[in-house]
Motif scaffolding. Structure first.
Motif, PDB file in Angstrom:
ATOM      1  N   GLY A 108     117.423 -35.947  -4.454  1.00 58.56           N
ATOM      2  CA  GLY A 108     116.273 -35.099  -3.904  1.00 58.56           C
ATOM      3  C   GLY A 108     114.944 -35.077  -4.579  1.00 58.56           C
ATOM      4  O   GLY A 108     114.021 -34.288  -4.413  1.00 58.56           O
ATOM      5  N   LEU A 109     114.904 -36.043  -5.614  1.00 61.81           N
ATOM      6  CA  LEU A 109     113.560 -36.072  -6.466  1.00 61.81           C
ATOM      7  C   LEU A 109     112.452 -36.787  -5.778  1.00 61.81           C
ATOM      8  O   LEU A 109     112.485 -37.878  -5.779  1.00 61.81           O
ATOM      9  N   PRO A 110     111.257 -35.976  -5.744  1.00 64.67           N
ATOM     10  CA  PRO A 110     110.059 -36.672  -5.350  1.00 64.67           C
ATOM     11  C   PRO A 110     109.457 -37.536  -6.533  1.00 64.67           C
ATOM     12  O   PRO A 110     110.045 -37.210  -7.660  1.00 64.67           O
ATOM     13  N   LEU A 111     108.710 -38.417  -6.348  1.00 70.35           N
ATOM     14  CA  LEU A 111     108.242 -39.276  -7.336  1.00 70.35           C
ATOM     15  C   LEU A 111     107.211 -38.197  -8.166  1.00 70.35           C
ATOM     16  O   LEU A 111     106.579 -37.316  -7.437  1.00 70.35           O
ATOM     17  N   ALA A 112     106.997 -38.305  -9.548  1.00 70.38           N
ATOM     18  CA  ALA A 112     107.527 -39.225 -10.367  1.00 70.38           C
ATOM     19  C   ALA A 112     108.612 -38.409 -11.193  1.00 70.38           C
ATOM     20  O   ALA A 112     109.586 -38.264 -10.582  1.00 70.38           O
ATOM     21  N   TYR A 113     108.312 -38.155 -12.358  1.00 74.76           N
ATOM     22  CA  TYR A 113     109.325 -37.488 -13.087  1.00 74.76           C
ATOM     23  C   TYR A 113     109.390 -35.967 -12.900  1.00 74.76           C
ATOM     24  O   TYR A 113     108.490 -35.363 -12.659  1.00 74.76           O
TER      25      TYR A 113
END
Ligand code: ARG
Length: 453
Positions: free
Chosen positions: A309-314
Motif C-alpha cells: 500500500g505504499l506510495p512512492l517513494a520512501y
C-alpha cells in the motif's frame, strides 16, 4: 541530525518506535562499505576535498574496528545504524565527518546497505544449498538400487528406489538454486546516488560507486531506487519455496521415522528423547524444519503486506523490511544445516522399505502392462483382469508374485509363466527406464548428470 528545525526532542515512545538500530545494526559492515565507496567518489569528483575524503575513510575504518572489537551499541537516541555510524565518525574525526552525507540521503543509503546484506545472504544460502545437494547425491548413489514403496494418496502405488526419491529433492533444490541465483542477478544494481528520491545536483559518479560495491551498475530511476524492495521479496519468495521443499522432506522423515513406517532411524545427533517415555526417539529437528517453514512464509507475507500500500517513494513503514528478512535468513540457514545433517547421518531401513513395497501389490501396474504387451489386451481390460488378481491375492493373504500359475490362469487363460519376470519389485523398478524413471541405471545417470552441472 535535524535539530535546526526542532525545539524539543522526541518522546521516549517516539524514540522507541522510531528506532531500527536494535535490528539494523546487523548491516554495519555494509553501511561502512557503502559510506567508503561514497566518500571515495566524493573525493574523486572534488565534491569534498581529497584530504577530507581520506580523513573520513580512515575514520570509517576506525569506527568499523571499534564495532568489530566492542560490538555495535544500542543507542536508541541515534535511531539507526546510519546515524550511529555518522555520530561515531564525528567522535573520531570531528566536524569534517559532516561532509560524508553530501549528495546522499539515508533513503538511498539504507536501500544500498540492505541490497548488499541480501546479496551476502544469497551467497550464504547458495553455499548451503550446494552442501545439501551433495548430501542428497551421496545418499542417492548409495541407494540407487534400494527398493521402497512409491506412494500416491499415501497409498502404496508402485515401487521406486530410495535413490530416485532422494533425487526428486535434488531437483527441487536445483530449482531453488536457480531462483536464488536469479534473485541475485536482479538485485545487483546500486541505488546509491538516488539520494532522497529525486537524485542530486552534485556531479556524482554513480557508475563508480556501483562498481566499487560490486554491483553491475546503478539503478535507473531514483524514485524506484529508494522505494524498491523487490530484491528482499525475491529473497523471501525463494526462501519460502526452498523452506517448503525442506518441509516436505522433513514431513517424510517424520513419517518414515514413525514405528508403523520404520523406514528410517535418525541418528542420535538429530533426535531427542522424552522426559517421561524412555523408549522415545523423537524427530524434533525435522518437525522444527516443518514448523520454521511456516515462519519463513509468514516473513514473506509480512513484507508483501508492508509494501503493497505504499506510495512512492520512501515511507517509514519500509524500515519494517529488515526483521522479516533477517528472521527468514536465520531460520533458513538452520533448516538447511539441519536437513543436511539428517540426510547425511540417517540410517535407511532398506529391508523394511522393501517389505512394505512388496506387501502393497505395488506391481499391479506391471501385471497390467504385461497383459498389454505380451497378451495383446487393451489397457482397460488388462486393468480389470489385474484387479481380479489383486483381489485373489488379498483373499489368500499373499503378494501378486506368490499367486500360483493355476490361480493366475483361472483369472485369465492368456497368462503364462513369463509373467513372474515382471511381478517382483526389483523387476518393476528395473523396467522403468523411460527418461526420468526410477530404474537404477537411470538414477545413476541422473546422479552423474547432476554432478557434472
Ligand atoms: N532506519 C531507516 C530505515 O531502515 C533509514 C531510512 C530513514 N529515512 C528517512 N527518511 N527517515 O528505513
Amino acid at each position: 541530525m535535524w535539530g535546526g528545525r526542532f525545539a524539543e526532542g522526541p518522546s521516549a515512545v517516539m524514540r522507541e518506535i522510531n528506532a531500527s538500530l536494535p535490528f539494523d545494526k546487523r548491516m554495519w559492515r555494509q553501511d561502512i562499505a557503502g559510506s567508503k565507496a561514497h566518500v571515495a567518489m566524493l573525493g574523486a569528483r572534488g565534491i569534498v576535498s581529497p584530504a577530507d575524503a581520506a580523513t573520513i575513510a580512515a575514520g570509517l575504518d576506525q569506527v568499523a574496528a571499534d564495532y568489530e572489537a566492542n560490538g555495535v551499541p544500542d543507542d536508541l537516541a541515534l535511531e539507526d545504524i546510519h546515524m550511529l555510524t555518522e555520530a561515531r565518525l564525528a567522535d573520531a574525526i570531528g566536524p569534517v565527518a559532516g561532509r560524508l552525507h553530501t549528495a546522499r540521503s539515508r533513503n538511498d543509503q539504507v536501500a544500498t546497505d540492505f541490497r548488499l546484506w541480501v546479496r551476502d545472504a544469497i551467497d550464504q544460502v547458495l553455499a548451503a544449498l550446494a552442501g545439501f545437494q551433495t548430501a542428497l547425491l551421496v545418499r542417492a548413489e548409495e541407494h540407487a538400487d534400494s527398493v521402497m514403496p512409491g506412494f500416491t494418496h499415501l497409498q502404496s502405488a508402485q515401487p521406486v528406489t530410495l535413490g530416485h526419491h532422494l533425487m526428486a529433492y535434488h531437483e527441487m533444490i536445483a530449482r531453488d538454486v536457480s531462483r536464488f541465483a536469479d534473485a541475485r542477478t536482479r538485485l545487483n544494481r546500486c541505488p546509491l546516488g538516488s539520494a532522497a528520491l529525486a537524485g542530486t545536483g552534485f556531479p556524482i559518479d554513480r557508475d563508480a560507486t556501483a562498481a566499487a560495491l560490486g554491483f553491475d551498475g546503478p539503478t535507473r530511476n531514483s524514485l524506484d531506487g529508494v522505494s524498491d524492495r523487490d530484491f528482499a521479496l525475491d529473497y523471501l519468495t525463494a526462501a519460502t519455496q526452498c523452506a517448503l521443499h525442506l518441509s516436505r522432506l522433513a514431513e517424510e522423515f517424520v513419517l518414515w521415522a514413525s514405528q508403523p513406517f520404520g523406514f528410517v532411524a535418525l541418528s542420535d545427533q538429530w533426535s531427542t528423547g522424552s522426559s517421561i517415555m524412555p523408549q522415545k526417539r523423537n524427530p524434533d529437528a525435522a518437525e522444527l524444519v516443518r514448523g520454521h517453514a511456516g515462519r519463513i512464509m509468514g516473513a514473506m507475507t509480512s513484507l508483501m503486506v508492508t509494501m503493497k500500500g505504499l506510495p512512492l517513494a520512501y515511507s517509514k513503514d519500509m524500515q519494517d523490511d529488515k526483521p522479516p528478512v533477517f528472521e527468514a535468513h536465520d531460520l533458513l540457514g538452520l533448516c538447511l544445516a539441519a536437513m543436511t545433517g539428517m540426510v547425511e547421518s540417517a540410517t535407511f531401513r532398506t529391508e523394511r522399505m522393501r517389505q512394505v513395497a512388496e506387501a502393497g501389490f505395488s506391481t499391479a501396474t506391471d501385471l497390467a502392462d504385461w497383459l498389454v504387451r505380451e497378451a495383446g489386451l487393451p489397457f482397460r481390460e488388462a486393468h480389470h483382469v489385474t484387479g481380479r488378481a489383486v483381489k485373489r491375492a488379498e483373499e489368500l493373504g499373499v503378494g501378486l508374485d506368490a499367486l500360483s500359475l493355476d490361480e493366475l490362469t483361472a483369472i485369465d487363460a492368456r497368462i503364462d509363466t513369463s509373467v513372474y519376470d515382471v511381478l517382483s519389485v526389483d523387476a518393476s523398478v528395473a523396467s522403468r527406464t523411460s527418461f526420468g524413471g526410477t530404474a537404477p541405471a537411470n538414477v545413476r545417470a541422473a546422479i552423474r548428470a547432476a554432478r557434472n552441472i
